[in-house]
Design a protein around this motif. Structure first.
Motif, PDB file in Angstrom:
ATOM      1  N   ALA A  45       0.824  -1.211   0.000  1.00  0.00           N
ATOM      2  CA  ALA A  45       0.000   0.000   0.000  1.00  0.00           C
ATOM      3  C   ALA A  45       0.857   1.260   0.000  1.00  0.00           C
ATOM      4  CB  ALA A  45      -0.937  -0.007   1.205  1.00  0.00           C
ATOM      5  N   ILE A  46       1.951   1.229   0.717  1.00  0.00           N
ATOM      6  CA  ILE A  46       2.847   2.387   0.751  1.00  0.00           C
ATOM      7  C   ILE A  46       3.579   2.527  -0.576  1.00  0.00           C
ATOM      8  CG2 ILE A  46       4.904   3.396   1.820  1.00  0.00           C
ATOM      9  CD1 ILE A  46       3.959   1.999   4.467  1.00  0.00           C
ATOM     10  N   LEU A  47       4.204   1.433  -1.046  1.00  0.00           N
ATOM     11  CA  LEU A  47       5.018   1.521  -2.260  1.00  0.00           C
ATOM     12  C   LEU A  47       4.200   1.906  -3.488  1.00  0.00           C
ATOM     13  CD1 LEU A  47       7.639  -1.353  -2.034  1.00  0.00           C
ATOM     14  CD2 LEU A  47       7.994   1.104  -1.814  1.00  0.00           C
ATOM     15  N   GLU A  48       2.940   1.471  -3.569  1.00  0.00           N
ATOM     16  CA  GLU A  48       2.169   1.836  -4.749  1.00  0.00           C
ATOM     17  C   GLU A  48       1.884   3.333  -4.803  1.00  0.00           C
ATOM     18  OE1 GLU A  48      -1.669   0.023  -5.287  1.00  0.00           O
ATOM     19  OE2 GLU A  48      -2.185   0.299  -3.186  1.00  0.00           O
ATOM     20  N   ARG A  49       2.079   4.032  -3.704  1.00  0.00           N
ATOM     21  CA  ARG A  49       1.859   5.481  -3.661  1.00  0.00           C
ATOM     22  C   ARG A  49       3.170   6.271  -3.790  1.00  0.00           C
ATOM     23  NH1 ARG A  49      -2.120   2.839  -1.132  1.00  0.00           N
ATOM     24  NH2 ARG A  49      -4.214   3.755  -1.210  1.00  0.00           N
ATOM     25  N   CYS A  50       4.291   5.587  -3.815  1.00  0.00           N
ATOM     26  CA  CYS A  50       5.594   6.265  -3.931  1.00  0.00           C
ATOM     27  C   CYS A  50       5.884   6.540  -5.400  1.00  0.00           C
ATOM     28  CB  CYS A  50       6.690   5.405  -3.293  1.00  0.00           C
ATOM     29  SG  CYS A  50       6.551   5.279  -1.508  1.00  0.00           S
ATOM     30  N   ASP A  51       5.331   7.633  -5.894  1.00  0.00           N
ATOM     31  CA  ASP A  51       5.409   7.976  -7.308  1.00  0.00           C
ATOM     32  C   ASP A  51       6.307   9.178  -7.594  1.00  0.00           C
ATOM     33  OD1 ASP A  51       3.868  10.013  -6.258  1.00  0.00           O
ATOM     34  OD2 ASP A  51       2.056   9.481  -7.364  1.00  0.00           O
ATOM     35  N   GLY A  52       6.970   9.688  -6.566  1.00  0.00           N
ATOM     36  CA  GLY A  52       7.818  10.856  -6.752  1.00  0.00           C
ATOM     37  C   GLY A  52       7.053  12.162  -6.725  1.00  0.00           C
ATOM     38  N   GLU A  53       5.739  12.080  -6.679  1.00  0.00           N
ATOM     39  CA  GLU A  53       4.880  13.269  -6.637  1.00  0.00           C
ATOM     40  C   GLU A  53       4.325  13.505  -5.232  1.00  0.00           C
ATOM     41  OE1 GLU A  53       4.426  15.335  -9.257  1.00  0.00           O
ATOM     42  OE2 GLU A  53       5.830  14.066 -10.360  1.00  0.00           O
TER      43      GLU A  53
END
Length: 94
Positions: A45-53
């Motif tokens: 859940a955390i990594l899928e939101r780590c988009d650089g934005e």
């Protein structure tokens, strides 16, 4: 090189890593040339939101809303810091 993660950091996957859902494993995984890391639900859940934005604070707020769980910022920050130490994530220093 990563600076210390803060709530204002905007993490993204580091070069050479790919995040995806793996049906055969029944979980999200982090793929890299030497292998694969199976992720638990929280890590996915955390990594899928780590988009650089998104800032870490934004990621935590989003997860708090999705899971109706208060005060996740410290846990998200700790995970991102650990993932940075393992070189799964990168972010620019402020």
């Amino acid at each position: 090189m990563n600076a210390v993660a803060t709530l204002d950091s905007r993490p993204r996957l580091a070069r050479g890593f790919r995040f995806q859902w793996e049906p055969a494993q029944g979980c999200h995984v982090l793929l890299y040339p030497e292998g694969m890391v199976k992720l638990n639900g929280s890590a996915g859940a955390i990594l899928e939101r780590c988009d650089g934005e998104r800032r870490i604070a934004d990621i935590a707020a989003e997860l708090e809303a999705v899971f109706a769980a208060p005060e996740l910022a410290a846990d998200v920050l700790a995970f991102v810091a650990m993932a940075g130490e393992r070189r799964w994530l990168a972010w620019d220093s402020a």
